[in-house]
Design a protein around this motif. Sequence first.
Motif, PDB file in Angstrom:
ATOM      1  N   GLY A  96       0.044  12.022  -9.953  1.00 47.15           N
ATOM      2  CA  GLY A  96      -0.894  13.237  -9.625  1.00 47.15           C
ATOM      3  C   GLY A  96       0.151  14.410  -9.864  1.00 47.15           C
ATOM      4  O   GLY A  96      -0.541  15.612  -9.897  1.00 47.15           O
ATOM      5  N   ASN A  97       1.341  14.348 -10.058  1.00 47.60           N
ATOM      6  CA  ASN A  97       2.305  15.448 -10.040  1.00 47.60           C
ATOM      7  C   ASN A  97       3.208  15.364 -11.300  1.00 47.60           C
ATOM      8  O   ASN A  97       4.333  15.607 -11.036  1.00 47.60           O
ATOM      9  CB  ASN A  97       3.066  15.627  -8.763  1.00 47.60           C
TER      10      ASN A  97
ATOM     11  N   PHE B  18      10.241  10.127  -6.138  1.00 46.71           N
ATOM     12  CA  PHE B  18      11.076   9.132  -6.940  1.00 46.71           C
ATOM     13  C   PHE B  18      11.937   8.338  -5.943  1.00 46.71           C
ATOM     14  O   PHE B  18      12.069   7.177  -5.958  1.00 46.71           O
ATOM     15  CB  PHE B  18      11.937   9.618  -8.021  1.00 46.71           C
ATOM     16  N   PHE B  19      12.830   9.111  -5.136  1.00 41.81           N
ATOM     17  CA  PHE B  19      13.739   8.396  -4.259  1.00 41.81           C
ATOM     18  C   PHE B  19      12.807   7.418  -3.134  1.00 41.81           C
ATOM     19  O   PHE B  19      13.640   6.605  -2.579  1.00 41.81           O
ATOM     20  CB  PHE B  19      14.793   9.476  -3.634  1.00 41.81           C
ATOM     21  N   VAL B  20      11.740   8.246  -2.441  1.00 40.11           N
ATOM     22  CA  VAL B  20      11.105   7.247  -1.491  1.00 40.11           C
ATOM     23  C   VAL B  20      10.685   5.938  -2.231  1.00 40.11           C
ATOM     24  O   VAL B  20      10.516   4.832  -1.962  1.00 40.11           O
ATOM     25  CB  VAL B  20       9.740   8.036  -1.131  1.00 40.11           C
ATOM     26  N   LEU B  21      10.294   5.949  -3.778  1.00 33.90           N
ATOM     27  CA  LEU B  21       9.415   4.974  -4.396  1.00 33.90           C
ATOM     28  C   LEU B  21      10.734   3.834  -4.679  1.00 33.90           C
ATOM     29  O   LEU B  21      10.598   2.616  -4.427  1.00 33.90           O
ATOM     30  CB  LEU B  21       9.068   5.446  -5.600  1.00 33.90           C
TER      31      LEU B  21
ATOM     32  N   LEU C 291       0.780  -1.104  -0.003  1.00 29.83           N
ATOM     33  CA  LEU C 291      -0.065  -0.040   0.262  1.00 29.83           C
ATOM     34  C   LEU C 291       1.013   1.163   0.020  1.00 29.83           C
ATOM     35  O   LEU C 291       0.573   2.287  -0.770  1.00 29.83           O
ATOM     36  CB  LEU C 291      -0.836   0.101   1.202  1.00 29.83           C
ATOM     37  N   PHE C 292       2.047   1.117   0.684  1.00 32.52           N
ATOM     38  CA  PHE C 292       2.965   2.357   0.869  1.00 32.52           C
ATOM     39  C   PHE C 292       3.618   2.493  -0.632  1.00 32.52           C
ATOM     40  O   PHE C 292       3.523   3.628  -1.144  1.00 32.52           O
ATOM     41  CB  PHE C 292       3.902   1.800   1.843  1.00 32.52           C
TER      42      PHE C 292
ATOM     43  N   VAL D 211       2.709   6.121  -3.139  1.00 33.12           N
ATOM     44  CA  VAL D 211       3.898   6.791  -3.739  1.00 33.12           C
ATOM     45  C   VAL D 211       3.582   7.048  -5.125  1.00 33.12           C
ATOM     46  O   VAL D 211       3.963   8.063  -5.800  1.00 33.12           O
ATOM     47  CB  VAL D 211       5.225   6.064  -3.339  1.00 33.12           C
ATOM     48  N   ILE D 212       3.272   5.782  -5.939  1.00 36.82           N
ATOM     49  CA  ILE D 212       2.919   5.695  -7.236  1.00 36.82           C
ATOM     50  C   ILE D 212       1.624   6.832  -7.573  1.00 36.82           C
ATOM     51  O   ILE D 212       1.801   7.659  -8.677  1.00 36.82           O
ATOM     52  CB  ILE D 212       2.745   4.303  -7.868  1.00 36.82           C
TER      53      ILE D 212
END
Length: 697
Positions: free
Chosen positions: A58-59, A70-73, A47-48, A52-53
């Motif tokens: 959306g941005n 992107f770095f979190v994904l 779900l996390f 992020v996706i």
Amino acid sequence: MAENAEIFYKRQKAFLNIFSLWPSESGYRRTLHQVNCIQGIGFWVLLFDLLVILYILGNLNRMSEVVKAFFVLATSLGVTIKLISIKWYNVELDRLFARLDDEEFRPQGPKERSIFAAACESSRWQRDGYMYISLAALGVILIPQLIFEWSYLPLPLYSPFGEDPRTAGYWIMYTYQFIGETISCLTNIGFDPLCSSLFIFIKCQLDFVAERFKKLDRESEDDGLIGEELRKCIRQHMAVVDLTAEVEKLLTKTISLQVFCTVLVLTANFYGIAVLSNEKMVLFKFIVYQAAMLAQIFIMCYYAGIGNMFQHQLVTEDFYNYQVWYFQILGAWRLPIWATGGQKRSHAFRFGFILVMLFVMLLLFAVELVNNISRIRHILKVFFMFATEMSCMTKLLHLKFRSRNLAHMVEMMKSKTFSTRGKEEIEIMESARRVVIKMRNFYGILSLGTVSLFLIVPFFAGLEELPMTMYEVCNIQGSLCYWLLFVFHCACLLPTCVLNITYDSVAFSLLTFLRVQLQMLVLRLEKLGSEIDPRDNQRIAWELRECASYYNSIVQFKDLVEEFVKVPGSVQLMCSVLVQVSSLYDISTISIANGEGIYMAKTCIYQLMMLWQVFIICYASNEVTTYSSRLCHAIYSSQWTGWSRINRRMILMMMMRFDSPLLLRTLNPTFVFSLEAFGSIVNVSYSYFALLKRVKG
């Protein structure tokens, strides 16, 4: 031993069991175990990833927000892969941990116990150090924002409740992000030190084997006892090889994907640092998080390198193994005869893809040359990379069309003919192996650093130009067109850069291996002894014939190496002249006062890399010629005066054969690869530059 061996996996295993990843007992506990695993991975990880996706989708029109997410994904995907991998292989990993306590891996004697204690301490140190770094990075990402700036959520995730701190939904999402990021951190703390600890354990076992081999020389005089101890050492080494293969099977795919995710994170971080310099809190997060990611990949690569996890039984494979592996990825290396139809189609597709990519690059360069034929500086900028890509195309095609002969060269390297004999020859081979690895790593870092500079420079120019000067199929003033072309440039530069690294480093490795064989032959010739009784004449005659046969094998191997180097190396020399002239002219027209310092640095570094590219081939070839010229002196240095007439005639014939040193020739038979050739390249490049400058002036 059981308690001591647990240090390599016990605490890491506990961290990874937060999601009930390890097998459990039957009954209701097993049911709870499975429920916890499903809800944990599904709610806190998958779900996390989805949130992020959704945030990125959306941005898409806001590049700064995409970079933040992107770095979190990439990090979250790495954690997802680790958890799924551990769950998939949990039974096999449990068996692996139990095997660490086997009798065959226990230390024997005080020296081995001290080695084992040092390995335990290294495992504890890297595990605890990595844990502190990761928790510190986690705290920096989550806590300061809560104290200083809590008007928005700490991580870029899609929030169905909005981002108003006065609502309960905000604090629900904040808690979810806090717990989710903490779980990711703990997963990394469990998995990464676990891999490093297993590598340390393998290194420890290899030290045991080395210590037991040393004892054979110091303590044993009875041949029967030596034979028995030697067999024990061989069995021990085979057990370590088997353990290494098992670790490789269970962990390397996950580590490889982690490396890929790390590259994505570092790329996003570099870009984020460049465009988000005004947002101090975000910038601070990027820098700290980047340091943690570098530590993450460093501990695995460092301890894997120490333990020689991927080293094959034959030392010679270090001379070519990774390069041949990349040639296989490109589809340029010959497939084994048992390859399936699907493997052959995949092999042909990969080669066709990289070939088309290179062809399109060269076509765009050619179109740009034709469109700007009257602008000398622009033409030289195009030649700057056009010559390099021409060299890459030559290397790729040469590998493809000569792959059968080149594969035979690799088989020769592994043959018994070129194996070492005695301690001195082993030291020569080991020294050469270290040189080859260091050169390959240095050249790889230099090349990748240069390519990274090419990709970074456009950011300093306000994204108004592309990394390479080639024909632009659309107007780069548009954001979409610019980024599509930028991605295309990246996709073209990186594979060709790695192709250059692999080809040039394997050429240097092969030439170094050839030089080592000549060194070993020199050593054997010098050690030919004097005659004491008639049987010695027979032994000497046999050794002379063996050395003559060995030299013939060296010459055959030299011919194969020459075939490998001749065509691409000759094209490389010609292209190097074009690159050097273009670089020198470009440097002469750049003005630091006009803010072009970064362009000058890029050009100078690229010029040095091209010089190094030519130098390593010329230097290694020159070493082959030098050592082959020492063969006559080596055989003359043997104690030949007391030999029989037949043996003296034999060495006279061998000296006549050795009188012509081995030369590696270019396409022009009168021109050889040597340090003199390298000096000629530099002189010719400067002469052409001076002439061009004078004509232009």
